[in-house]
Each structure stands twice: as C-alpha cells, then as structure tokens.
Design a protein around this motif. Structure first.
Motif, short mmCIF file in Angstrom:
data_model
loop_
_atom_site.label_atom_id
_atom_site.label_comp_id
_atom_site.label_asym_id
_atom_site.label_seq_id
_atom_site.Cartn_x
_atom_site.Cartn_y
_atom_site.Cartn_z
N ASN A 226 -8.04 -9.59 -14.70
CA ASN A 226 -9.53 -9.23 -14.21
C ASN A 226 -9.94 -7.81 -14.96
O ASN A 226 -8.81 -6.91 -14.93
N TRP A 227 -10.86 -7.61 -15.47
CA TRP A 227 -11.41 -6.51 -16.19
C TRP A 227 -11.25 -5.23 -15.28
O TRP A 227 -10.90 -4.06 -15.77
N ASN A 228 -11.38 -5.48 -13.96
CA ASN A 228 -11.51 -4.53 -13.09
C ASN A 228 -10.16 -3.67 -12.75
O ASN A 228 -10.05 -2.77 -12.18
N GLN A 229 -9.04 -4.40 -13.19
CA GLN A 229 -7.92 -3.67 -13.34
C GLN A 229 -7.39 -2.76 -14.34
O GLN A 229 -6.58 -2.02 -14.14
N ALA A 230 -8.40 -2.81 -15.16
CA ALA A 230 -7.92 -2.11 -16.27
C ALA A 230 -7.89 -0.44 -16.15
O ALA A 230 -7.04 0.00 -16.71
N HIS A 231 -8.82 -0.09 -15.47
CA HIS A 231 -9.01 1.60 -15.52
C HIS A 231 -7.88 2.17 -14.72
O HIS A 231 -7.17 3.15 -15.44
N ASP A 232 -7.41 1.52 -13.76
CA ASP A 232 -6.15 2.34 -13.09
C ASP A 232 -4.90 2.07 -13.92
O ASP A 232 -3.93 2.77 -13.53
N LEU A 233 -5.00 1.23 -15.01
CA LEU A 233 -3.74 1.05 -15.73
C LEU A 233 -3.75 1.95 -17.04
O LEU A 233 -2.80 2.45 -17.44
N ILE A 234 -5.21 2.37 -17.46
CA ILE A 234 -5.23 3.18 -18.59
C ILE A 234 -4.89 4.62 -18.32
O ILE A 234 -4.39 5.21 -19.00
N VAL A 235 -5.58 5.13 -17.33
CA VAL A 235 -5.51 6.39 -16.87
C VAL A 235 -4.02 7.05 -17.00
O VAL A 235 -3.86 8.06 -17.46
N ALA B 128 -3.77 4.14 -29.04
CA ALA B 128 -4.64 2.88 -29.25
C ALA B 128 -3.98 2.09 -28.08
O ALA B 128 -2.66 1.67 -28.13
N ILE B 129 -4.92 1.57 -27.29
CA ILE B 129 -4.62 0.61 -25.85
C ILE B 129 -5.16 -0.65 -26.07
O ILE B 129 -6.42 -0.66 -26.30
N LEU B 130 -4.39 -1.62 -26.33
CA LEU B 130 -5.11 -2.85 -26.18
C LEU B 130 -4.88 -3.59 -24.85
O LEU B 130 -3.86 -3.82 -24.14
N VAL B 131 -6.19 -3.67 -24.12
CA VAL B 131 -6.32 -4.27 -22.88
C VAL B 131 -6.74 -5.66 -22.85
O VAL B 131 -7.85 -6.20 -23.61
N VAL B 132 -5.75 -6.55 -22.94
CA VAL B 132 -5.65 -7.91 -23.24
C VAL B 132 -5.89 -8.83 -22.05
O VAL B 132 -4.86 -8.73 -21.25
N HIS B 133 -6.88 -9.70 -22.06
CA HIS B 133 -6.95 -10.74 -21.11
C HIS B 133 -6.13 -11.73 -21.14
O HIS B 133 -5.40 -12.26 -22.34
N SER B 134 -5.48 -12.06 -20.05
CA SER B 134 -4.34 -13.21 -20.03
C SER B 134 -4.32 -14.24 -20.86
O SER B 134 -3.50 -14.90 -21.16
N SER B 135 -5.57 -14.64 -20.98
CA SER B 135 -5.83 -15.97 -21.84
C SER B 135 -5.76 -15.69 -23.32
O SER B 135 -5.47 -16.76 -24.21
N GLN B 136 -5.63 -14.45 -23.62
CA GLN B 136 -5.47 -14.21 -25.01
C GLN B 136 -3.81 -13.42 -25.16
O GLN B 136 -3.69 -13.03 -26.60
N TYR B 137 -3.34 -13.10 -24.38
CA TYR B 137 -2.22 -12.33 -24.29
C TYR B 137 -1.02 -12.85 -25.33
O TYR B 137 -0.48 -12.06 -26.20
N GLU B 138 -0.75 -14.21 -25.17
CA GLU B 138 0.39 -14.71 -25.98
C GLU B 138 0.15 -14.68 -27.39
O GLU B 138 1.06 -14.37 -28.31
N ALA B 139 -1.20 -14.93 -27.90
CA ALA B 139 -1.49 -14.86 -29.17
C ALA B 139 -1.49 -13.46 -29.86
O ALA B 139 -1.24 -13.07 -30.84
N ALA C 182 -18.62 -6.57 -25.10
CA ALA C 182 -19.81 -6.80 -24.06
C ALA C 182 -20.03 -5.74 -23.32
O ALA C 182 -18.77 -5.07 -22.86
N GLU C 183 -21.07 -5.18 -22.92
CA GLU C 183 -21.13 -3.86 -22.05
C GLU C 183 -20.66 -4.08 -20.84
O GLU C 183 -20.16 -3.22 -20.27
N SER C 184 -20.96 -5.54 -20.22
CA SER C 184 -20.45 -5.60 -18.96
C SER C 184 -18.77 -5.49 -18.62
O SER C 184 -18.22 -4.84 -17.88
N VAL C 185 -18.21 -5.61 -19.84
CA VAL C 185 -16.71 -5.77 -19.85
C VAL C 185 -16.46 -4.28 -20.15
O VAL C 185 -15.44 -3.77 -19.31
N ALA C 186 -16.89 -3.44 -20.70
CA ALA C 186 -16.58 -2.06 -21.14
C ALA C 186 -16.89 -1.46 -19.72
O ALA C 186 -16.11 -0.24 -19.31
#
Length: 575
Positions: free
Chosen positions: A320-329, A549-560, A348-352
C-alpha cells in the motif's frame, strides 16, 4: 568559481556550426550551452543567438550568467521557451500583417477570463476550454484526461449528443477569442504550421529570421513534438546554425505529442558531436541504476562531487502506497539527508501524494469566483509548491479579477483591458500579488474573505471591478477545504520534476496504469531489456537523485525489479 569544462564540453561550447550532442543526465549540458551562448563561436556579424529550452533550468542559468553582461539578453539575442520563440518571431509578425493587430498570447486557457461555460440541459460543473483540443478551423474535441481527475469519469460517460453540444459551445468560444486575437500556445502552433505551408509567408519569415539570428541552440531536443520539429527544420533550411542537445532516453512526453522518431530524423540532418557521458550529479551506485534502466549500450561515469559516494540503492517493498512515508524518512535520516531535501516521484500524482503522506488533491468542481480566488491564494501561500505553480496561481487570480470587469472585456486582448481599466501589466500584477497575500481564506468563513477582497479592491481604486460577482458559497461554507497532510517529504510527478534534482529521490515503482498493457509497463520493458516510454519514465526518475536513490516497489512488481537489479549488478540493500 570558474567551471572547469571537460574536453567534450569544450567541443560543444566552441566548435562552430550546426550539430547534435547527446548528454547523459547530470552531464553539465546546461552550463555548456549557456557558455556557448555567451561565447558565440563563429558568430561574427550583427545577428543574434537564440537559446531555446523546454525547461526553466537553461533559461534561469543564462539569465544568471548574464547579470554582468545584460546586453547578451537584449536584441538581437533571445533566451526563452520554444513557445515564446514561435509566438514572437513566427506568429506575431504574420498574424499582425493579416489582421492589422498584434495577438495576445496565453500559456493556457485556464488563465484567461470567462473560458468556462455551461451547456443547457447538462447539470454539472461548467465545462472549461482547457478540456478541449482544437483543429485549425476551430473544431473542438473534448479530451477528458485534460480535466481534473474527479471529473473525468463524468466526461467519459457523456452521450454523443451532449458531447457534441459541449464541443460546439467550445468551438464558438474558441473562435470568438481567436477573432479578438487572444491565442493560446496550441493555437499559436496551429498558425505557425499554416504559415509554414504558404510560400509567401515562408519567404517573409525566412528573411526575418535569417537576418535576426545566426544560431539557435535547442536544449532538451528529445522533447520536440511535430510542430517543434517543423520549426527547427525551417531554421536549418533558412541557413541558420542549429545546435541541439539532449538525451533521447529522456523522451517521456509521447502523450503530449512528442515524436522520438521525428527527433531521430531531425538530428540526422546535422553533424553529431561527442557524447557527454560524465555524470556530475549522481553517485556511482545511482549511475549503475541509471545505466540498468537505460535501454542501450551507453554508460554514464560518475564524475562530480559524489563520485566517491558508495551508498547503495535502497529497495522498499510495499503493498500500500500509504506505507511508504514512514519507511522513507528513517532511511534518509540514516544517510544524513534532511527530509526536506528528499523528493518522492511517481508516474501518477495520487501515488506521489500517498507515498509522501501529503493531503488529498483539492477538488476543482466549484466555478464560484470567490472559491477560485481562495484556491489560488492558498496555492500561492503554500511554500511547498513549485515556483511555476505559485506563479500560475497569481495568473489565475488575475483571470478571476478580469471576470469582474465588464463582460465585453472578458475575451479582449490584454492591451484593450488595460486601457479601459487605466492599468498596465505591472500595476495589475502588483494588485494580484496583494490579493494573494491576504490572510489564508480557509481559516474563516467565505464571507470574511469576501469582505477582505472587496476592501482591497476599494483600496486599489479599481472601480472597474464589480464585486457583485463575488458571491458566497451556499450556507457561507467553503465547498472544499485543502486538507494538510501529515508528511514532511516533497512530492512531484516524474514528468513534472524533469530537469530538476535532489539529494535523495524515492521512486514509486508500481503496476502499469489501468488503460495500458502489462507487457508495456516500465518494469516489464526493463526485465525484457526492451525500449519504450514507460521504461524511460523510470530512467528519468532515478536519474534525478544525487546521493541516495530509493525504489519504493509495489509488491506486484517486487520480484521482477529484484531480478533486474541482480542481473545488472546494481548495488542495493533491501530495507
């Protein structure tokens, strides 16, 4: 401190004549082309040099470098956007000769008064001229993707009859503005295309431009659309030296009409210079990531202040993209980078917004002039916004103010409005800035903001402005109050951040948009080592980073994604 240019940069700066030079991200191309503009190699007559760019970086750099030599920014030279060049040197002279009056150019229709309209029988938010594209004869086509996101589903669901009536109304309004000489950038390009197919106009324009300019420098040439290419080909045929600089792998504006294949044909018309492959922006691990994301054999070499930085790429897996902020900081804090120096990028703006814990996107449903003023004032006062957004908010305030004038002036050229109002552009802008500096409208009821606006207009002595048009919303309640987010990170779309950079960049890597094929996603193209715009978008995003550089990868794309990093030996840490 003087810049120590490399040999490839010096070749770009000093070798006379037309050429194309490819430059990797962070290659110092902006400083190089500005130095070329200053030194003017091979330009010995009284003709000028034009420096054209799609971004403000080269324009701002040129203006800063020429502070001590302001003559370089004066005639016959030109520094600005391609749109400004088209307006000033191709469309204005021909339009003025045909119609007997100079056109009034506008960046976009949302900054022009009264360019929204209702259609009888369609109960909805008013349509806006900015939601349509136009043919040379003024025929309109509704483009739902150009509307605010919350209105797109409604627009896509319009029946053919209602859609046709909206397009007819838009065409009438567009033609009325055009007849008054009020022209947006898209219309200006249509006129240029028309003029450049007429032998008489071609002769006149060739004479005017070849006597004005000895050389034209084009920055970010990979972003050229068909009309840009038409312009540059005209300049080449007019025997004007054309120097083009860019990175074909940063061509990410296909949706706006950019033409990578046309650019390749264009650059083949001039000699090719040595590639600038020294990356003065990014660390070696980031260069490794950028090399992996690029489709092709070119390699960037870390050459700048971070050339000894060994911080690996961080990879975050989220569902879930809402998890990203607390992991990035915590990651940027551990790297010694302030959160304020970190930017979250997404397609997408909504994802950012979600990744940075920003507040939700404000609604634009209301057409109330008071609500529109409040929205623009709030944007201007939001220091987290870009300079461009804040400037556009002031232009939006000016558009609403002009709607308070007599209706006959709403679609008139600027000079006609200023003459009737007894103003000039500077005085009008000063008044708009004073309004933008009123207390935050959303801390009180709309009636309070209404009183403040009326008081300011009275103090300015702007009797031409009828405040009866500033009606309060129903029940004296704001229909939409911008909600502040809980995050401390900047966010931008990847397309909106092109040309910029930051010490730390977090890139959201998600599944493909709903309307695209999974095989065409950036990760799929990266995995399959195939070229395509979606892969180039990821390349542009990663290449904005300086130290981390940090790659915030959605679980559906992680393995690739992990497979790509391992395949290309990109140093990374899973966090």
């Amino acid at each position: 401190m003087p810049i120590e240019f490399t040999d490839p940069q010096l070749a770009l700066i000093r070798e006379p004549g037309s050429r194309f030079v490819e430059a990797c991200p962070g290659a110092g191309k902006t400083q190089s082309i500005v130095q070329r503009f200053v030194e003017r190699p091979g330009v010995t007559d009284r003709r000028g040099v034009a420096l054209l760019s799609f971004t403000n970086a080269a324009i701002d750099e040129a203006r800063a470098r020429c502070v001590d030599t302001p003559d370089l920014l004066a005639a016959p030279n030109y520094v600005g956007t391609i749109d400004g060049f088209i307006n000033r040197y191709l469309v204005r002279p021909v339009f003025s000769s045909i119609h007997g009056k100079a056109p009034s150019f506008k960046d976009k229709w949302d900054t022009v008064p009264s360019t929204s309209f209702n259609v009888s029988g369609i109960n909805s938010a008013p349509f806006r001229l900015a939601w349509f594209t136009f043919a040379a004869d003024g025929a309109a086509t509704l483009v739902p993707s150009q509307a605010p996101i919350e209105l797109r589903t409604w627009l896509r669901g319009l029946g053919l009859h209602d859609r046709g009536r909206a397009e007819t109304s838009a065409a009438k309004l567009w033609n009325r503005l055009h007849a008054n000489g009020v022209i947006d950038c898209a219309a200006s390009r249509l006129l240029m295309a028309e003029y450049l197919t007429d032998a008489k106009h071609i002769r006149v324009l060739r004479y005017l431009l070849s006597n004005r300019f000895a050389e034209v420098i084009v920055d970010e040439v990979q972003d050229c659309c068909d009309s840009d290419i038409q312009l540059i080909e005209f300049l080449i045929e007019a025997k004007i030296n054309v120097v083009m600089v860019g990175d074909l792998d940063q061509a990410i504006y296909d949706f706006r009409g950019a033409s990578p294949s046309g650019v390749r044909r264009l650059i083949a018309r001039v000699p090719r210079g040595e590639r600038l492959d020294g990356n003065f922006r990014s660390s070696p691990p980031i260069c490794n990531l950028v090399n992996s994301l690029r489709h092709g054999d070119a390699v960037d070499v870390a050459s700048g202040k971070w050339a000894a930085e060994s911080q690996p790429i961080f990879v975050l897996k989220v569902s879930n993209w809402n998890q990203a902020h607390d992991l990035i900081v915590p990651l940027v804090d551990k790297a010694g980078i302030a959160p304020a120096d970190t930017v979250v990028l997404a397609y997408a703006e909504s994802v950012a917004r979600a990744c940075s814990a920003a507040g939700p996107e404000p609604s634009e449903r209301s057409s109330s002039r008071l609500v529109r003023l409040a929205r623009s004032v709030a944007l201007f006062q939001d220091l987290g916004q870009t300079t461009r957004v804040r400037t556009q908010s002031v232009i939006g305030i000016e558009a609403v103010l002009r709607e308070l004038a007599n209706e006959s002036l709403h679609h008139s050229p600027d000079e006609d409005f200023f003459k009737v109002a007894g103003l000039d552009q500077r005085t009008f802008r000063d008044g708009a800035l004073r309004l933008a500096s009123l207390p935050n409208p959303y801390i009180a009821a709309p009636s309070r903001f209404q009183e403040q606006v009326k008081g300011l207009l009275a103090a300015l002595g702007w009797n031409w402005a009828s405040t009866s048009g500033l009606r309060k919303p129903n029940r004296d309640v704001w229909p939409d109050v911008p909600a502040p987010g809980s995050g401390v990170l900047q966010w931008r779309t990847i397309h909106g951040y092109k040309g910029l950079q930051a010490p730390a960049v977090a890139v959201a890597v998600g599944p493909p948009p709903r309307d695209s094929s999974p095989e065409d996603s950036g990760v799929s193209l990266w995995s399959g080592n195939m070229g395509g715009e979606a892969r180039r978008v990821l390349y542009v995003a990663a290449s904005r980073a300086e130290r981390l550089a940090i790659l915030v990868v959605h679980s559906s794309q992680y393995e690739a994604v992990m497979g790509c990093l391992d395949r290309d030996r990109v140093p990374y840490v899973v966090s």
